[in-house]
Write an enzyme that holds these catalytic residues in place. Structure first.
Site, PDB file in Angstrom:
ATOM      1  N   SER A 188      -3.599  12.777   0.610  1.00  0.00           N
ATOM      2  CA  SER A 188      -2.287  12.770  -0.045  1.00  0.00           C
ATOM      3  C   SER A 188      -1.818  14.161  -0.442  1.00  0.00           C
ATOM      4  O   SER A 188      -0.783  14.307  -1.090  1.00  0.00           O
ATOM      5  CB  SER A 188      -2.325  11.862  -1.278  1.00  0.00           C
ATOM      6  OG  SER A 188      -3.219  12.370  -2.235  1.00  0.00           O
ATOM      7  N   THR A 241      -0.810  12.509  -5.118  1.00  0.00           N
ATOM      8  CA  THR A 241      -0.354  13.855  -5.481  1.00  0.00           C
ATOM      9  C   THR A 241      -1.393  14.446  -6.402  1.00  0.00           C
ATOM     10  O   THR A 241      -2.117  13.716  -7.058  1.00  0.00           O
ATOM     11  CB  THR A 241       0.982  13.729  -6.263  1.00  0.00           C
ATOM     12  OG1 THR A 241       1.987  13.262  -5.392  1.00  0.00           O
ATOM     13  CG2 THR A 241       1.440  15.044  -6.882  1.00  0.00           C
ATOM     14  N   THR A 265       1.719  17.958  -3.096  1.00  0.00           N
ATOM     15  CA  THR A 265       1.602  16.647  -2.468  1.00  0.00           C
ATOM     16  C   THR A 265       2.042  16.675  -1.014  1.00  0.00           C
ATOM     17  O   THR A 265       2.828  17.543  -0.611  1.00  0.00           O
ATOM     18  CB  THR A 265       2.481  15.628  -3.237  1.00  0.00           C
ATOM     19  OG1 THR A 265       2.245  14.316  -2.740  1.00  0.00           O
ATOM     20  CG2 THR A 265       3.962  15.929  -3.088  1.00  0.00           C
ATOM     21  N   ARG A 290      12.394  13.806   3.687  1.00  0.00           N
ATOM     22  CA  ARG A 290      12.365  13.224   2.338  1.00  0.00           C
ATOM     23  C   ARG A 290      11.574  14.130   1.380  1.00  0.00           C
ATOM     24  O   ARG A 290      10.456  14.533   1.679  1.00  0.00           O
ATOM     25  CB  ARG A 290      11.716  11.843   2.386  1.00  0.00           C
ATOM     26  CG  ARG A 290      11.551  11.160   1.004  1.00  0.00           C
ATOM     27  CD  ARG A 290      10.175  11.346   0.413  1.00  0.00           C
ATOM     28  NE  ARG A 290       9.948  10.522  -0.770  1.00  0.00           N
ATOM     29  CZ  ARG A 290       8.920  10.666  -1.600  1.00  0.00           C
ATOM     30  NH1 ARG A 290       8.016  11.590  -1.375  1.00  0.00           N
ATOM     31  NH2 ARG A 290       8.791   9.899  -2.647  1.00  0.00           N
ATOM     32  N   THR A 340       2.937  11.554 -11.213  1.00  0.00           N
ATOM     33  CA  THR A 340       2.525  11.145  -9.873  1.00  0.00           C
ATOM     34  C   THR A 340       2.948   9.686  -9.694  1.00  0.00           C
ATOM     35  O   THR A 340       3.255   8.994 -10.662  1.00  0.00           O
ATOM     36  CB  THR A 340       1.005  11.278  -9.664  1.00  0.00           C
ATOM     37  OG1 THR A 340       0.324  10.480 -10.637  1.00  0.00           O
ATOM     38  CG2 THR A 340       0.534  12.717  -9.790  1.00  0.00           C
ATOM     39  N   GLY A 341       2.942   9.239  -8.455  1.00  0.00           N
ATOM     40  CA  GLY A 341       3.389   7.882  -8.182  1.00  0.00           C
ATOM     41  C   GLY A 341       4.765   7.896  -7.530  1.00  0.00           C
ATOM     42  O   GLY A 341       5.161   8.911  -6.938  1.00  0.00           O
TER      43      GLY A 341
HETATM   44  N1  ASP Z   1       5.257  11.522  -6.488  1.00  0.00           N
HETATM   45  C1  ASP Z   1       4.944  11.776  -5.111  1.00  0.00           C
HETATM   46  C2  ASP Z   1       6.157  11.574  -4.279  1.00  0.00           C
HETATM   47  O1  ASP Z   1       6.927  10.671  -4.563  1.00  0.00           O
HETATM   48  C3  ASP Z   1       3.875  10.926  -4.554  1.00  0.00           C
HETATM   49  C4  ASP Z   1       2.784  10.557  -5.506  1.00  0.00           C
HETATM   50  O2  ASP Z   1       2.611  11.141  -6.539  1.00  0.00           O
HETATM   51  O3  ASP Z   1       2.026   9.634  -5.254  1.00  0.00           O
HETATM   52  O4  ASP Z   1       6.301  12.266  -3.299  1.00  0.00           O
END
Ligand code: ASP
Length: 352
Positions: A50, A199, A217, A227, A250-251
């Site tokens: 990731s 991330t 990330t 994107r 994150t997320g």
């Molecule tokens: N926040 C990151 C994104 O949307 C991905 C992640 O943190 O899992 O690109």
């Protein structure tokens, strides 16, 4: 000014980053440099799908990286988004901060900037991440020419899919979406294909009580080319105010961006909330403002995860996730510890 212990808070995958950052600081390096070099260890890891080298690619099979840094004392952040062919996205973001007046370089411009500085140009796909992408493509539809698992009756097709049980990011990794499938994705359709958010974020407080932050990330796997998520957006994926604290997210970046998540955490700390309460307050804001049905589960809760991390000026830390079961890392001096995140929604057991 009093000498204090350095404090860092990071996402679940930040242990190697915190350890390397600690070494950099012990060797006399500054906190922001330490965070970037610490995160570099994770960007270099081909097994971490990731972040950086070996990160899962976009829908075209091209790895595109997002990263940002923020320097509290200068009150300045800088970032790169959609960076192709250069694994050290956080270090490139740091160079944007150090060498330019800009805040965000994207796509081809970010790549040319990095190559001009001598960063290595390479294919960021590993055999493992290429395989994950090919498996994802094959599992998308039975109305195209890619042979999917249930169609693979021949020896050759079966042999290809037999290796597909690769879990990608650790299935238990807190910010992998293995616990909460991403919107629009039926895991049942392709149970072995990793589809992931993921991330690394680290916020750090140095011995002078100055705050710094860094996030890196490969973003949402199989995203539409171009994107960018929250990670390279100052105020969304990270933010620090040297008078108050630092925060990161994150997320599901799309949801974090809608509430300027990291800025909102710092603002909540400024308003007097503890770091953990500030994270929970912002998660509730996200949950309350999630209105689209495709993002809500049968219990009326967001069907995705977000984890927030907060570090206050006095060294107090806190972290919370939308859903139960996630972890974060706290480093105080040389002590590095993984801790459970507070959460907004507890796990529900299935009842019929
Ligand atoms: N926040 C990151 C994104 O949307 C991905 C992640 O943190 O899992 O690109």
């Amino acid at each position: 000014m009093s000498q204090r212990t350095c404090v860092m808070i990071s996402s679940w995958n930040g242990v190697p980053a915190a350890l390397r950052a600690g070494e950099v600081i012990a060797g006399g390096g500054g906190m922001l440099e330490a965070l970037v070099r610490g995160i570099g260890v994770v960007e270099d890891d081909p097994e971490e799908m990731s972040v950086g080298y070996g990160g899962l690619p976009n829908e075209d099979g091209v790895v595109e990286l997002d990263a940002a840094v923020m320097d509290g004392p200068m009150h300045r952040g800088a970032a790169v988004a959609g960076l192709r062919g250069v694994r050290s996205a956080a270090a490139v973001a740091l160079e944007v901060l150090r060498r330019t007046d800009h805040s965000l370089l994207v796509g081809e411009g970010a790549r040319r900037f990095a190559l001009a500085l001598g960063f290595k140009d390479e294919d960021l796909l590993t055999p493992r991440s290429r395989k994950a992408w090919l498996d994802w493509k094959a599992s998308l539809s039975d109305r195209d020419a890619w042979i999917s698992p249930d169609q693979a009756t021949s020896g050759f097709g079966r042999a290809l899919w037999a290796g597909a049980a690769d879990p990608g990011t650790s299935p238990d990794s807190p910010d992998s979406p293995h616990a909460v499938p991403p919107p629009g994705q039926s895991r049942a359709a392709a149970p072995n294909v990793p589809f992931t958010f993921g991330t690394i974020h680290v916020s750090g407080l140095d011995a002078n009580s100055d705050l710094f932050a860094c996030t890196s990330t490969s973003g949402l796997s199989y995203k539409i080319a171009g994107r960018a998520g929250d990670s390279p957006i100052i105020g969304a994926g990270l933010y620090c105010d040297n008078a108050v604290g630092s925060a990161g997210a994150t997320g599901r970046g799309e949801s974090v961006m809608q509430v300027c998540g990291s800025h909102a955490v710092v603002a909540a700390m400024e308003a007097g909330r503890s770091p953990t309460d500030a994270c929970l307050f912002v998660l509730k804001k996200i949950a309350d403002r999630t209105r689209e049905k495709r993002l809500i589960d049968e219990h009326g809760r967001p069907n995705f995860n977000v984890t927030l991390y907060a570090l206050r000026k006095d060294g107090e830390t806190g972290s919370a996730s939308m859903h139960e079961g996630y972890e974060h890392v706290v480093a105080r001096g040389s002590a590095v510890e993984t801790r459970p995140c507070a959460f907004l929604f507890e796990k529900r057991t299935q009842r019929h």
